[in-house]
Scaffold this active site. Structure first.
Site, PDB file in Angstrom:
ATOM      1  N   ASP A   1     -31.549  -8.047  -4.883  1.00 42.15           N
ATOM      2  CA  ASP A   1     -32.565  -6.951  -5.033  1.00 42.15           C
ATOM      3  C   ASP A   1     -34.272  -8.114  -4.608  1.00 42.15           C
ATOM      4  O   ASP A   1     -34.210  -8.267  -5.372  1.00 42.15           O
ATOM      5  CB  ASP A   1     -32.927  -5.887  -5.351  1.00 42.15           C
ATOM      6  CG  ASP A   1     -31.951  -5.993  -6.995  1.00 42.15           C
ATOM      7  OD1 ASP A   1     -32.420  -7.715  -7.082  1.00 42.15           O
ATOM      8  OD2 ASP A   1     -31.791  -5.384  -7.667  1.00 42.15           O
TER       9      ASP A   1
ATOM     10  N   ASP B   1     -29.761   2.149 -17.082  1.00 42.87           N
ATOM     11  CA  ASP B   1     -28.690   3.369 -16.442  1.00 42.87           C
ATOM     12  C   ASP B   1     -27.175   3.169 -16.331  1.00 42.87           C
ATOM     13  O   ASP B   1     -26.885   3.850 -15.469  1.00 42.87           O
ATOM     14  CB  ASP B   1     -29.790   4.536 -15.435  1.00 42.87           C
ATOM     15  CG  ASP B   1     -30.023   3.407 -14.030  1.00 42.87           C
ATOM     16  OD1 ASP B   1     -29.979   2.946 -13.978  1.00 42.87           O
ATOM     17  OD2 ASP B   1     -30.839   4.150 -13.842  1.00 42.87           O
TER      18      ASP B   1
ATOM     19  N   HIS C   1     -26.740   0.701 -14.050  1.00 40.98           N
ATOM     20  CA  HIS C   1     -26.792  -0.001 -12.185  1.00 40.98           C
ATOM     21  C   HIS C   1     -26.308  -1.578 -11.930  1.00 40.98           C
ATOM     22  O   HIS C   1     -26.458  -1.984 -12.839  1.00 40.98           O
ATOM     23  CB  HIS C   1     -28.130   0.832 -11.282  1.00 40.98           C
ATOM     24  CG  HIS C   1     -29.235  -0.574 -12.071  1.00 40.98           C
ATOM     25  ND1 HIS C   1     -30.447   0.334 -12.943  1.00 40.98           N
ATOM     26  CD2 HIS C   1     -29.595  -1.581 -12.335  1.00 40.98           C
ATOM     27  CE1 HIS C   1     -31.662  -0.205 -13.022  1.00 40.98           C
ATOM     28  NE2 HIS C   1     -31.196  -1.397 -12.210  1.00 40.98           N
TER      29      HIS C   1
ATOM     30  N   GLU D   1     -29.166   2.611  -7.841  1.00 40.67           N
ATOM     31  CA  GLU D   1     -28.899   3.788  -9.042  1.00 40.67           C
ATOM     32  C   GLU D   1     -27.832   4.885  -9.030  1.00 40.67           C
ATOM     33  O   GLU D   1     -27.240   5.192  -8.423  1.00 40.67           O
ATOM     34  CB  GLU D   1     -30.488   4.360  -9.039  1.00 40.67           C
ATOM     35  CG  GLU D   1     -32.102   3.712  -8.617  1.00 40.67           C
ATOM     36  CD  GLU D   1     -32.201   2.950 -10.547  1.00 40.67           C
ATOM     37  OE1 GLU D   1     -31.103   2.506 -11.362  1.00 40.67           O
ATOM     38  OE2 GLU D   1     -33.360   3.001 -10.246  1.00 40.67           O
TER      39      GLU D   1
HETATM   40  C1  GLP Z   1     -33.321  -4.784 -12.998  1.00 40.38           C
HETATM   41  C2  GLP Z   1     -32.487  -5.248 -11.724  1.00 40.38           C
HETATM   42  C3  GLP Z   1     -30.778  -5.375 -11.732  1.00 40.38           C
HETATM   43  C4  GLP Z   1     -31.567  -6.080 -13.286  1.00 40.38           C
HETATM   44  C5  GLP Z   1     -31.540  -4.764 -14.226  1.00 40.38           C
HETATM   45  C6  GLP Z   1     -31.718  -5.127 -16.086  1.00 40.38           C
HETATM   46  O1  GLP Z   1     -32.921  -3.377 -12.679  1.00 40.38           O
HETATM   47  N1  GLP Z   1     -32.829  -4.996 -10.383  1.00 40.38           N
HETATM   48  O2  GLP Z   1     -30.663  -6.583 -11.149  1.00 40.38           O
HETATM   49  O3  GLP Z   1     -29.495  -6.172 -14.129  1.00 40.38           O
HETATM   50  O4  GLP Z   1     -32.883  -4.789 -13.971  1.00 40.38           O
HETATM   51  O5  GLP Z   1     -32.390  -6.042 -16.279  1.00 40.38           O
HETATM   52  P1  GLP Z   1     -32.672  -6.968 -18.027  1.00 40.38           P
HETATM   53  O6  GLP Z   1     -31.571  -8.409 -17.633  1.00 40.38           O
HETATM   54  O7  GLP Z   1     -33.989  -7.312 -18.238  1.00 40.38           O
HETATM   55  O8  GLP Z   1     -32.040  -5.786 -18.525  1.00 40.38           O
END
Ligand code: GLP
Length: 255
Positions: free
Chosen positions: A66, A141, A143, A148
């Site tokens: 993404d 959440d 995802h 989402e």
């Molecule tokens: C963002 C990314 C996800 C990732 C998430 C969790 O939303 N788009 O791919 O898994 O963050 O991030 P973190 O690893 O900092 O908790």
């Protein structure tokens, strides 16, 4: 699905890097799906160590999950002020290895035509032969990427509006320290869909810390639901590994 529980973040990161490293060794022209966020940083550090010990990335292709819409890699800015995922990947992994720039794909957050770009991205993944191993984190959440709650489990690469919880999480993790106001952070992103992710040949999902314990339990052992898009891992019927630290695994038996 194999759940591997490690004693801490470092061991979790080593475990994931070892699996990715094995694939790169056995299939030097493999296609890796890569993720951003704080969670995979340790895995990328361990992969850089493997590179320094001789692992060759010169024929590896990568596709990131993404990118925020409206921003892109800008090396004229400091890393702190450039919050694009393209920059994150450059700083945390790519620039430390011999991955070729032409083999790297991160969705183009600056595209003038997001719809056309998303179709191009889907086609590029297919043309590359498909993703051999997709690395994933999990959002607060539940995802995957930026799918989402409410995203269809057969969704494809597209533009998605970020939820208030994700905006809060992103702001806390990345933007606050850079002095960027919450109103100015990107509210939309280009994301691979859940359907796109489920076409990978294998998956690794990472999570660490107490903060992720409840959502990890919901994703792995709760209902398969669009409310927690990572629960789609239960539909995946090829090799999948969930690599956790002790804290993130702590609610698993209680669901
Ligand atoms: C963002 C990314 C996800 C990732 C998430 C969790 O939303 N788009 O791919 O898994 O963050 O991030 P973190 O690893 O900092 O908790």
């Amino acid at each position: 699905m194999e759940i591997i529980i490690n004693k801490n973040y470092l061991e979790m990161s080593k475990c994931a890097a070892q699996k990715i490293g094995e694939l790169v060794k056995n299939k030097p022209d493999c296609v890796l799906g890569l993720a951003t966020g704080g969670t995979p940083i340790g895995t990328y550090r361990e992969l850089i160590k493997l590179y320094n010990q001789g692992l060759d990335f010169s024929n590896v292709k990568t596709f990131n999950l993404d990118e925020y819409l409206g921003i892109g890699k800008d090396l004229s800015k400091s890393y702190e002020m450039d919050q694009s995922y393209a920059r994150f990947m450059h700083e945390e992994l790519f620039k430390h290895t011999n991955i070729k720039e032409e083999n790297v794909h991160v969705p183009d957050g600056l595209t003038k035509n997001p719809e056309e770009f998303c179709q191009w991205y889907e086609d590029a993944i297919k043309k590359s032969g498909g993703i051999d191993l997709q690395l994933l984190g999990i959002g607060g959440d539940g995802h995957w990427a930026f799918n989402e709650p409410g995203s269809s489990l057969s969704s494809r690469t597209r533009v998605e509006k970020l939820t208030e919880q994700t905006l809060d999480d992103n702001y806390e993790a990345f933007y606050k320290n850079a002095g960027i106001s919450r109103d100015d952070i990107p509210h939309y992103a280009i994301t691979m869909g859940i359907g796109t992710i489920l076409e990978a040949k294998s998956l690794i999902m990472l999570a660490n810390g107490q903060k992720k314990a409840e959502i990890v339990a919901k994703a792995l052992a709760g209902n398969i639901t669009t409310d927690v898009t990572a629960s789609a891992i239960q539909l995946f019927n090829r090799d999948s590994y969930v690599i956790l630290d002790k804290e993130a695994a702590s609610r698993l038996s209680k669901v």
